[in-house]
Design a protein around this motif. Structure first.
Motif, PDB file in Angstrom:
ATOM      1  N   GLN A  61      75.751  24.912  22.526  1.00 60.25           N
ATOM      2  CA  GLN A  61      75.720  23.842  23.523  1.00 60.25           C
ATOM      3  C   GLN A  61      76.303  24.333  24.851  1.00 60.25           C
ATOM      4  OE1 GLN A  61      74.286  20.868  23.199  1.00 60.25           O
ATOM      5  NE2 GLN A  61      74.826  20.266  25.296  1.00 60.25           N
ATOM      6  N   LEU A  62      77.423  25.083  24.776  1.00 62.55           N
ATOM      7  CA  LEU A  62      78.036  25.630  25.986  1.00 62.55           C
ATOM      8  C   LEU A  62      77.113  26.643  26.661  1.00 62.55           C
ATOM      9  CD1 LEU A  62      81.673  26.140  24.644  1.00 62.55           C
ATOM     10  CD2 LEU A  62      81.021  24.558  26.460  1.00 62.55           C
ATOM     11  N   ALA A  63      76.438  27.463  25.852  1.00 67.80           N
ATOM     12  CA  ALA A  63      75.513  28.460  26.396  1.00 67.80           C
ATOM     13  C   ALA A  63      74.336  27.786  27.080  1.00 67.80           C
ATOM     14  CB  ALA A  63      75.039  29.393  25.291  1.00 67.80           C
ATOM     15  N   ALA A  64      73.848  26.694  26.469  1.00 65.43           N
ATOM     16  CA  ALA A  64      72.711  25.985  27.039  1.00 65.43           C
ATOM     17  C   ALA A  64      73.040  25.388  28.398  1.00 65.43           C
ATOM     18  CB  ALA A  64      72.261  24.881  26.069  1.00 65.43           C
ATOM     19  N   GLU A  65      74.303  25.043  28.605  1.00 61.29           N
ATOM     20  CA  GLU A  65      74.730  24.448  29.880  1.00 61.29           C
ATOM     21  C   GLU A  65      75.242  25.500  30.861  1.00 61.29           C
ATOM     22  OE1 GLU A  65      77.405  21.198  29.265  1.00 61.29           O
ATOM     23  OE2 GLU A  65      76.161  20.296  27.699  1.00 61.29           O
ATOM     24  N   GLY A  66      75.244  26.771  30.470  1.00 57.16           N
ATOM     25  CA  GLY A  66      75.622  27.848  31.382  1.00 57.16           C
ATOM     26  C   GLY A  66      77.104  28.154  31.453  1.00 57.16           C
TER      27      GLY A  66
END
Length: 463
Positions: A61-66
């Protein structure tokens, strides 16, 4: 990096969502900054007692939001633009360096500084190694609660030769700075007693006594030292004085006043705390023995420190208790055990034994005398009739009465605007001081900066 979060399993919010939110908040607040490596999924799962799947979903989730990025064969790393997210701005490395550079560029006349550039680091290192070789087998032991016997014996010998102090090693207590020893002393006497205190006097010492519920009786100081008539009038149960270099006025208590003070203490069965905080540095006149050395009735508690003669950061001070206070003093001290590391004490003992300390003292006396002469000469040539110098015959600072329309606060602010830090005298008085006065310490300032700093004061004050 280790991460310790509290994940509440009683909430309806899934654990991965809680972990995601906590990590994101830490990035927003600057606690996790760009480029920091996050724990592996396996390690973080073990630290938080959750499944690797939970960690994986939070990271995804953190990766998806950058917020984070995965680097092959390296792991997960924080990867966000702080200017977009940070709510509580953490100081950047560059801003910290800039602030440090600004402080370095300031000419700081702090009265507590010493010339650390001339600290004999090589000789100290050698003493440290020698102490390990000589005493390494005892370093694992708790040590004597009063301090290492080797150091206490050497302190007693030195004080007898240099200050006329009479004591046995059993009377010497080592502590991590004078405030620690003053606190111990307060426990010896207990709360609610009255203590006569020089006015003006050390604000820090006064606050320590107040914090221990002692009642402060301000006693004025004249050209000979603390006023004996006021002491007789106030009749304190305990007395605190700085006779070798009255702080902050710099008055050296006369021999007649010392004898009067000791006579009063003996007649009233009162103890005197003699704080000889910088007694090693005297520039004129014949040396006067310490109060403790003159005392014939065991009424003086002598206090000293290595902060001025070596480095404040070593945090090694000592006090000498009269025989009447030894039992109670040892009992109180035993509650705290050793407050200075055994190794530091034994290193200092070795440094004294091999002559390193006396050599350093002799060198610093000459250096500080030269700095003092430069300061006095520059003050006279640059500020002249606009100032009056006091307390210049001993110690590592002077008082400067400034004849100016500016207040004490304004003088200090204007000096800082010109790159010079000086300090107020008013904080040492219980009442408003009679003159506009500032403190200038010279020990920690280079010779060139002493000259430059005073010139800047002249410009700052329009003198």
């Amino acid at each position: 990096m280790d991460i310790t979060f509290f994940l509440n399993r009683n909430l309806d919010i899934p654990l991965y969502q809680q972990l995601y939110q906590l990590l994101k908040e830490n990035m927003h607040e600057g606690r996790i900054q760009k480029g920091m490596k996050l724990p592996s999924k396996r390690l973080l799962a073990a630290q938080l007692s959750i499944s690797q799947t939970t960690v994986e979903r939070a990271y995804e989730q953190l990766a998806a939001e950058g917020y984070i990025v995965s680097k092959p064969r390296s792991g997960w790393f924080a990867d966000y633009d702080g200017s977009d997210f940070v709510h509580i701005k953490m100081p950047s490395t560059s801003s910290i360096k800039l602030k440090a550079q600004e402080n370095e560029q300031m000419i700081d006349f702090h009265y507590g500084n010493v010339d650390s550039a001339h600290f004999p680091l090589s000789a100290w290192r050698k003493s440290m190694v020698n102490s390990l070789d000589q005493y390494g087998h005892v370093l694992y032991r708790p040590g004597d609660v009063l301090g290492e016997l080797e150091l206490r014996a050497l302190i007693g010998e030195h004080l007898y030769q240099s200050r006329g102090v009479h004591c046995l090693p059993e009377q010497v207590i080592i502590g991590a700075g004078s405030p620690v020893l003053m606190h111990l002393l307060c426990q010896v006497f207990g709360p609610n007693i009255t203590i006569g205190y020089e006015d003006p006097g050390s604000a820090r010492s006064r606050k320590i006594f107040e914090a221990n519920q002692m009642k402060i009786l301000p006693i004025p100081v004249d050209h000979e030292g603390i006023c004996i008539e006021e002491i007789q009038k106030e009749r304190p149960s305990l007395l605190y004085v700085t006779p070798s270099h009255q702080f902050p006025l710099g008055t050296i208590m006369t021999i007649n006043r010392r004898i009067e003070l000791l006579k009063w203490a003996a007649q009233n069965q009162t103890f005197i705390i003699e704080d000889d905080y910088d007694g090693e540095f005297r520039y004129s006149g014949r040396p006067i023995p310490s109060l403790q050395g003159l005392d014939q009735h065991n009424r003086v508690i002598y206090m000293g420190t290595f902060s001025k003669s070596l480095l404040p950061s070593l945090r090694i001070s000592y006090m000498i208790l009269p025989a009447l206070l030894l039992e109670k003093g040892s009992e109180i001290t035993s509650l705290y055990k050793q407050t200075v590391s055994c190794h530091s004490q034994l290193t200092l003992a070795e440094f004294i034994k091999n002559g390193g300390w006396q050599k350093h003292i002799n060198r610093m006396r000459k250096l500080y005398q030269k700095k003092r002469a430069i300061l006095l000469e520059t003050l006279q040539s640059e500020l002249g009739r606009h100032v009056k110098i006091r307390g210049e015959n001993s110690g590592l600072h002077v008082l400067l009465d400034v004849y100016s329309p500016f207040s004490e606060k304004e003088l200090i602010e204007k000096a800082e605007e010109h790159g010079v830090k000086i300090y107020p005298a008013s904080v040492f008085y219980t009442k408003q001081p009679p003159t506009t006065t500032v403190l200038i310490g010279f020990a920690g300032v280079s010779k060139d900066n002493i000259r430059e700093g005073i010139k800047k004061l002249k410009a700052a004050w329009n003198i």
